[in-house]
Write a protein that holds these residues in place. Structure first.
Motif, PDB file in Angstrom:
ATOM      1  N   ASP A 130     -14.082   9.564   3.296  1.00  0.00           N
ATOM      2  CA  ASP A 130     -12.937  10.399   3.216  1.00  0.00           C
ATOM      3  C   ASP A 130     -13.529  11.807   2.736  1.00  0.00           C
ATOM      4  N   ARG A 131     -13.530  12.134   1.429  1.00  0.00           N
ATOM      5  CA  ARG A 131     -13.790  13.709   1.084  1.00  0.00           C
ATOM      6  C   ARG A 131     -15.301  13.891   0.671  1.00  0.00           C
ATOM      7  N   LEU A 132     -15.973  12.368   0.828  1.00  0.00           N
ATOM      8  CA  LEU A 132     -17.566  12.770   0.396  1.00  0.00           C
ATOM      9  C   LEU A 132     -18.311  12.592   1.786  1.00  0.00           C
ATOM     10  N   LEU A 133     -19.227  13.451   1.995  1.00  0.00           N
ATOM     11  CA  LEU A 133     -19.995  13.499   3.075  1.00  0.00           C
ATOM     12  C   LEU A 133     -21.693  13.456   2.851  1.00  0.00           C
ATOM     13  N   PRO A 134     -22.240  12.238   2.450  1.00  0.00           N
ATOM     14  CA  PRO A 134     -23.560  12.165   2.739  1.00  0.00           C
ATOM     15  C   PRO A 134     -24.285  12.780   3.914  1.00  0.00           C
ATOM     16  N   TYR A 135     -25.365  13.641   4.048  1.00  0.00           N
ATOM     17  CA  TYR A 135     -26.005  13.984   5.270  1.00  0.00           C
ATOM     18  C   TYR A 135     -27.389  14.020   5.327  1.00  0.00           C
ATOM     19  N   VAL A 136     -27.777  14.072   6.451  1.00  0.00           N
ATOM     20  CA  VAL A 136     -29.238  14.596   6.631  1.00  0.00           C
ATOM     21  C   VAL A 136     -29.267  15.668   7.625  1.00  0.00           C
ATOM     22  N   SER A 137     -30.278  16.439   7.413  1.00  0.00           N
ATOM     23  CA  SER A 137     -30.547  17.675   8.635  1.00  0.00           C
ATOM     24  C   SER A 137     -31.889  18.190   8.854  1.00  0.00           C
ATOM     25  N   GLY A 138     -32.015  18.704   9.861  1.00  0.00           N
ATOM     26  CA  GLY A 138     -33.446  19.171  10.307  1.00  0.00           C
ATOM     27  C   GLY A 138     -33.444  20.014  11.371  1.00  0.00           C
ATOM     28  N   GLY A 139     -34.466  20.790  11.426  1.00  0.00           N
ATOM     29  CA  GLY A 139     -34.557  22.007  12.532  1.00  0.00           C
ATOM     30  C   GLY A 139     -35.639  22.881  12.131  1.00  0.00           C
ATOM     31  N   VAL A 140     -35.432  24.082  12.869  1.00  0.00           N
ATOM     32  CA  VAL A 140     -36.594  25.363  12.814  1.00  0.00           C
ATOM     33  C   VAL A 140     -36.222  26.145  11.428  1.00  0.00           C
ATOM     34  N   ALA A 141     -37.546  26.296  10.732  1.00  0.00           N
ATOM     35  CA  ALA A 141     -37.322  27.145   9.472  1.00  0.00           C
ATOM     36  C   ALA A 141     -38.140  28.268   9.737  1.00  0.00           C
ATOM     37  N   PHE A 142     -37.947  29.275   9.101  1.00  0.00           N
ATOM     38  CA  PHE A 142     -38.743  30.723   9.060  1.00  0.00           C
ATOM     39  C   PHE A 142     -38.738  31.247   7.680  1.00  0.00           C
ATOM     40  N   ALA A 143     -39.928  31.968   7.343  1.00  0.00           N
ATOM     41  CA  ALA A 143     -40.009  32.542   6.000  1.00  0.00           C
ATOM     42  C   ALA A 143     -40.841  33.928   6.162  1.00  0.00           C
TER      43      ALA A 143
END
Length: 222
Positions: A130-143
């Motif tokens: 419903d209004r709650l969304l647990p998630y994972v994410s991944g990709g390219v990072a820069f600094a």
């Protein structure tokens, strides 16, 4: 490696919680996570920066930069009939993660690390409850980081460098209203090994930098 294992464990725990809660939910959700969004975020970052000097280990600095950060993010999500939510997201954050130490083999020298800019482009996978969304994410990072060395407190040599690596994150987002959402997120980034030369001393260093971020964000969904 420990950080990656921690993030993976958190992801599995969130996914398990979502699936366990699924039996208590109606077939259809009243909230849909499809659409674009923009948001702002604040947080705290910390990490490790190890330097190996080509001329000997007396000047192998080890730093633990930390500090506050803040920035913006934007993305787009699509919710499917099975409640999976797939999206893309990009973010940029400014901050003052920094640390300074003496050279391990020569107390007349010291060096400082400052990470003042980070960003990423990631895929995001979540499960709508419903209004709650647990998630994972991944990709390219820069600094972007700076390395400044001092001799008895006076500027000696420095370098401003850009890094590219990978990032892995886990979080939970909640829809406060139909348009406004609140999220909490943990992010790990690894920038691998990077070689650089300071100026004007022309000294060669190799560095490995990793960061951990804990972020709180508020977004407006279109």
């Amino acid at each position: 490696m420990k950080s990656v294992l921690l993030a993976t464990t958190l992801m599995i725990a969130l996914a398990g919680s979502a699936l366990a809660a699924d039996g208590d939910l109606p077939e259809a959700s009243s909230y849909n996570w499809s659409g674009g969004y923009v948001g702002g975020q604040i947080g705290y970052g910390f990490g490790g920066a190890d330097y190996q000097y080509a001329g000997g280990d007396s000047y192998d600095y080890s730093h633990d930069p930390d500090g506050l950060l803040g920035g913006i993010y934007a993305g787009y999500s699509k919710q499917f009939a099975n409640r999976l939510v797939l999206g893309v997201e990009a973010d940029i954050a400014w901050g003052g993660l920094k640390d300074q130490t003496l050279a391990p083999g020569d107390g007349s020298y010291s060096a400082a690390t400052r990470i003042d800019l980070t960003g990423s482009a990631r895929l995001r996978l979540g499960y709508a409850i419903d209004r709650l969304l647990p998630y994972v994410s991944g990709g390219v990072a820069f600094a972007r980081f700076s390395f400044d060395e001092y001799n008895q407190g006076d500027a000696y040599s420095s370098a401003d460098e850009s890094l590219v690596g990978w990032t892995l994150g886990v979080g939970t987002e909640y829809a406060l209203t139909d348009n406004w959402t609140l999220r909490g997120e943990y992010r790990y980034a690894d920038y691998g090994t990077h070689d650089f030369v300071t100026q004007p001393a022309d000294e060669a260093y190799s560095t490995d930098i990793t960061t951990h971020d804990i972020r709180l964000g508020v977004a407006y969904r279109f």
